[in-house]
Design a protein around this motif. Structure first.
Motif, PDB file in Angstrom:
ATOM      1  N   ALA A 248       0.804  -1.653  -0.008  1.00 29.44           N
ATOM      2  CA  ALA A 248       0.039   0.126   0.337  1.00 29.44           C
ATOM      3  C   ALA A 248       1.007   1.299  -0.060  1.00 29.44           C
ATOM      4  CB  ALA A 248      -0.998   0.322   1.049  1.00 29.44           C
ATOM      5  N   ALA A 249       2.154   1.293   0.634  1.00 27.86           N
ATOM      6  CA  ALA A 249       2.921   2.474   1.030  1.00 27.86           C
ATOM      7  C   ALA A 249       3.723   2.905  -0.435  1.00 27.86           C
ATOM      8  CB  ALA A 249       3.542   1.797   1.661  1.00 27.86           C
ATOM      9  N   SER A 250       3.785   1.678  -1.338  1.00 26.35           N
ATOM     10  CA  SER A 250       4.092   1.645  -2.740  1.00 26.35           C
ATOM     11  C   SER A 250       3.441   2.462  -3.921  1.00 26.35           C
ATOM     12  CB  SER A 250       4.939   0.573  -3.062  1.00 26.35           C
ATOM     13  OG  SER A 250       5.735  -0.162  -2.427  1.00 26.35           O
ATOM     14  N   ALA A 251       2.126   2.146  -3.296  1.00 30.86           N
ATOM     15  CA  ALA A 251       0.883   2.967  -4.320  1.00 30.86           C
ATOM     16  C   ALA A 251       1.103   4.595  -3.687  1.00 30.86           C
ATOM     17  CB  ALA A 251      -0.081   1.416  -4.082  1.00 30.86           C
ATOM     18  N   VAL A 252       0.823   4.124  -2.664  1.00 31.39           N
ATOM     19  CA  VAL A 252       0.591   5.804  -1.722  1.00 31.39           C
ATOM     20  C   VAL A 252       1.765   6.843  -3.324  1.00 31.39           C
ATOM     21  CG1 VAL A 252       0.752   7.141  -0.668  1.00 31.39           C
ATOM     22  CG2 VAL A 252      -1.031   5.259  -0.540  1.00 31.39           C
ATOM     23  N   LEU A 253       2.896   5.137  -2.438  1.00 29.59           N
ATOM     24  CA  LEU A 253       3.889   6.934  -3.417  1.00 29.59           C
ATOM     25  C   LEU A 253       4.094   7.267  -4.296  1.00 29.59           C
ATOM     26  CD1 LEU A 253       6.849   5.137  -1.045  1.00 29.59           C
ATOM     27  CD2 LEU A 253       5.922   7.367  -0.805  1.00 29.59           C
ATOM     28  N   GLU A 254       4.157   6.093  -5.296  1.00 27.59           N
ATOM     29  CA  GLU A 254       3.974   6.353  -6.819  1.00 27.59           C
ATOM     30  C   GLU A 254       3.116   7.299  -7.457  1.00 27.59           C
ATOM     31  OE1 GLU A 254       2.788   1.897  -7.913  1.00 27.59           O
ATOM     32  OE2 GLU A 254       5.514   1.814  -7.376  1.00 27.59           O
ATOM     33  N   ARG A 255       1.997   6.522  -6.399  1.00 28.70           N
ATOM     34  CA  ARG A 255       1.017   8.211  -6.897  1.00 28.70           C
ATOM     35  C   ARG A 255       1.035   9.434  -6.947  1.00 28.70           C
ATOM     36  NH1 ARG A 255      -4.437   6.540  -4.116  1.00 28.70           N
ATOM     37  NH2 ARG A 255      -5.492   8.206  -5.728  1.00 28.70           N
ATOM     38  N   GLY A 257       4.540  10.675  -7.228  1.00 24.97           N
ATOM     39  CA  GLY A 257       5.343  10.372  -7.521  1.00 24.97           C
ATOM     40  C   GLY A 257       6.566  10.930  -7.374  1.00 24.97           C
ATOM     41  N   VAL A 258       6.478   9.752  -6.174  1.00 30.66           N
ATOM     42  CA  VAL A 258       7.583   9.469  -5.281  1.00 30.66           C
ATOM     43  C   VAL A 258       8.272   8.002  -5.759  1.00 30.66           C
ATOM     44  CG1 VAL A 258       8.787   9.155  -2.799  1.00 30.66           C
ATOM     45  CG2 VAL A 258       7.444  11.168  -3.779  1.00 30.66           C
ATOM     46  N   ALA A 259       9.581   7.761  -5.645  1.00 28.43           N
ATOM     47  CA  ALA A 259      10.355   6.088  -5.750  1.00 28.43           C
ATOM     48  C   ALA A 259       9.737   6.096  -4.632  1.00 28.43           C
ATOM     49  CB  ALA A 259      11.641   6.474  -6.657  1.00 28.43           C
ATOM     50  N   PRO A 260       9.136   4.336  -4.818  1.00 29.42           N
ATOM     51  CA  PRO A 260       9.439   3.619  -3.672  1.00 29.42           C
ATOM     52  C   PRO A 260      10.494   2.742  -2.901  1.00 29.42           C
ATOM     53  CG  PRO A 260       7.400   3.004  -4.985  1.00 29.42           C
ATOM     54  CD  PRO A 260       8.406   4.027  -5.562  1.00 29.42           C
ATOM     55  N   ARG A 274       2.721  16.159  -0.197  1.00 23.53           N
ATOM     56  CA  ARG A 274       2.060  14.731  -1.605  1.00 23.53           C
ATOM     57  C   ARG A 274       1.468  13.645  -1.011  1.00 23.53           C
ATOM     58  NH1 ARG A 274       5.432  17.258  -5.000  1.00 23.53           N
ATOM     59  NH2 ARG A 274       6.117  14.713  -5.315  1.00 23.53           N
ATOM     60  N   VAL A 275       2.469  12.691  -0.830  1.00 21.01           N
ATOM     61  CA  VAL A 275       2.267  11.997   0.265  1.00 21.01           C
ATOM     62  C   VAL A 275       0.961  11.753   0.610  1.00 21.01           C
ATOM     63  CG1 VAL A 275       3.016   9.689   1.054  1.00 21.01           C
ATOM     64  CG2 VAL A 275       4.823  10.556  -0.935  1.00 21.01           C
ATOM     65  N   ALA A 276       1.583  12.665   1.685  1.00 13.71           N
ATOM     66  CA  ALA A 276       0.065  12.802   2.622  1.00 13.71           C
ATOM     67  C   ALA A 276      -1.579  13.082   1.962  1.00 13.71           C
ATOM     68  CB  ALA A 276       0.536  13.671   3.723  1.00 13.71           C
ATOM     69  N   ARG A 277      -1.274  13.894   1.140  1.00  9.98           N
ATOM     70  CA  ARG A 277      -3.074  14.291   0.530  1.00  9.98           C
ATOM     71  C   ARG A 277      -3.246  13.128  -0.123  1.00  9.98           C
ATOM     72  NH1 ARG A 277      -1.564  19.677  -1.818  1.00  9.98           N
ATOM     73  NH2 ARG A 277      -2.067  21.330  -0.115  1.00  9.98           N
ATOM     74  N   VAL A 278      -2.252  12.189  -0.984  1.00 13.24           N
ATOM     75  CA  VAL A 278      -2.726  10.905  -1.828  1.00 13.24           C
ATOM     76  C   VAL A 278      -3.079  10.437  -0.874  1.00 13.24           C
ATOM     77  CG1 VAL A 278      -1.280   9.105  -3.440  1.00 13.24           C
ATOM     78  CG2 VAL A 278      -1.191  11.256  -3.508  1.00 13.24           C
ATOM     79  N   SER A 279      -2.386   9.444   0.228  1.00 12.84           N
ATOM     80  CA  SER A 279      -2.812   8.895   1.394  1.00 12.84           C
ATOM     81  C   SER A 279      -4.647   8.796   1.972  1.00 12.84           C
ATOM     82  CB  SER A 279      -1.505   8.501   2.589  1.00 12.84           C
ATOM     83  OG  SER A 279      -2.192   9.910   3.574  1.00 12.84           O
ATOM     84  N   ALA A 280      -4.384  10.843   2.324  1.00 13.64           N
ATOM     85  CA  ALA A 280      -5.915  10.850   2.886  1.00 13.64           C
ATOM     86  C   ALA A 280      -6.907  10.581   1.811  1.00 13.64           C
ATOM     87  CB  ALA A 280      -5.560  12.219   2.482  1.00 13.64           C
ATOM     88  N   ASP A 281      -6.871  10.724   0.252  1.00 16.48           N
ATOM     89  CA  ASP A 281      -7.519  10.492  -0.769  1.00 16.48           C
ATOM     90  C   ASP A 281      -7.675   8.578  -1.163  1.00 16.48           C
ATOM     91  OD1 ASP A 281      -7.732  12.988  -1.206  1.00 16.48           O
ATOM     92  OD2 ASP A 281      -6.196  12.414  -3.082  1.00 16.48           O
TER      93      ASP A 281
END
Length: 285
Positions: A248-255, A257-260, A274-281
Motif C-alpha cells: 500500500a505504501a508503494s502504491a501511495v508513493l507512486e501516485r 510521484g515519489v520512488a518507493p 503530496r504523499v500525505a494528500r494521496v494517502s488521505a485520498d
C-alpha cells in the motif's frame, strides 16, 4: 533616557542577588556581551514598529537589546525568580512603562500571548529548541519572522535542505512554515558559563499563505516522523506502518510521484505533503 544594556558584571550580580546558578537542565547559558545581543537584534531586523516575543529571557540581556529598538516585548520565562525580576531590571535600565510584558510560563505550554507578536527572538536551550519553535509556529500564526540562537548542530539541522547529511525530521517540519537559513555564528566566549558547544543564529520567515489545514499538517508530520525513524530504510518499508503495509505504501508513493525506493532525506516538505494528500485520498475512496 536611553536603554542601557547589561554587561558581564551586571549579569553575575543579578544572578547572585537571585541565587541563580545556571543549570544544564534548563539549558541556561547567559549572554554577557552587549555586542552579541545587538547582533541578534540587528539580524532579526527589529524596529520600533515590531511586536516581539522572546522565549527564555533569563536575566534580560537580549530583552534589553530588543527593547532598545523601541519595540514592545512579550517575554516568556519558565523560572519564576527570573520572571519576577525582569520588569525591575527593565525599569532600572530605562525601559518605558508598558513596553515589556512578562509571561511566567513554560514556553511549550503557552497557547495565548498578549498583543499578537509578529517577530520571534530567542536564545534557546538546545534540549527544547526544536519543540519550542514548532509549538510557537503552530500556535501563533501572527509570527511572520524571527531569529533564534541555538546550538550549531540544531541550527544546521533546521536550515538543512533535502539531500544534506543533517536533513531530518526537524528540517522538514520547520520548512512547513517557510524558509530557514543560517544567519551567523556566536562565540562561546560571550556566554556565562562558557558552553562546550558552538552556537549559530538561524533566521526564518513564514510563508504568506498557509501551506495546508491542521489535519493535513498532522498527517504530513506523521509521514515525516515515520520516514526518519527508520531513515536507512526505503520509504516503502519505512512508511509501511502508517500507510497499511509495504504494498500500500508503494502504491501511495507512486501516485504521489515519489520512488518507493527513495529514502526520507531525499524528500522535500512538498513531497511529504503530496504523499500525505494521496494517502488521505486513498482512505476516502
Amino acid at each position: 533616557m536611553p536603554v542601557t544594556l547589561l554587561g558581564a558584571a551586571d549579569i553575575r550580580r543579578l544572578a547572585a542577588e537571585l541565587d541563580v546558578v545556571p543549570t544544564k537542565k534548563l539549558g541556561q547559558n547567559f549572554v554577557v556581551d552587549a555586542n552579541s545581543v545587538r547582533k541578534i537584534v540587528q539580524t532579526a531586523r527589529v524596529s520600533a514598529d515590531d511586536r516581539v516575543v522572546e522565549i527564555g529571557p533569563g536575566l534580560g540581556s537580549l530583552t534589553l537589546a530588543v527593547l532598545e529598538t523601541g519595540a514592545d516585548v512579550v517575554a516568556v520565562e519558565i523560572d519564576s525568580r527570573l520572571a519576577a525580576r525582569l520588569p525591575q531590571t527593565a525599569a532600572e535600565r530605562g525601559v518605558p512603562d508598558g513596553a515589556l510584558t512578562v509571561v511566567a510560563a513554560d514556553a511549550l505550554r503557552v497557547t495565548e500571548l498578549p498583543g499578537d507578536p509578529d517577530v520571534l527572538v530567542a536564545n534557546l536551550p538546545y534540549n527544547v529548541s526544536v519543540p519550542v519553535l514548532l509549538h510557537f509556529l503552530e500556535t501563533f500564526p501572527a509570527l511572520t519572522r524571527g531569529v533564534v540562537m541555538v546550538q550549531a548542530e540544531v541550527g544546521e539541522r533546521l536550515a538543512a535542505p533535502p539531500g544534506s547529511k543533517v536533513y531530518g525530521s526537524p528540517s522538514a517540519k520547520a520548512a512547513w512554515y517557510g524558509p530557514w537559513r543560517l544567519a551567523g555564528t556566536i562565540s562561546r566566549q560571550v556566554f556565562w558559563p562558557v558552553p562546550n558547544v558552538d552556537s549559530v543564529l538561524v533566521a526564518f520567515s513564514r510563508d504568506a499563505a498557509p501551506r495546508g489545514t491542521e489535519d493535513e499538517r498532522l498527517r504530513t508530520f506523521a509521514i515525516v516522523d515515520a520516514a526518519f525513524q527508520q531513515r536507512r530504510k526505503m520509504l516503502r518499508q519505512a512508511l509501511a506502518g502508517v500507510l497499511g503495509g509495504s504494498a500500500a505504501a508503494s502504491a501511495v508513493l507512486e501516485r504521489a510521484g515519489v520512488a518507493p525506493t527513495a529514502r526520507g532525506e531525499e524528500l522535500s516538505i512538498d513531497d511529504f505533503q503530496r504523499v500525505a494528500r494521496v494517502s488521505a485520498d486513498s482512505e476516502d475512496s
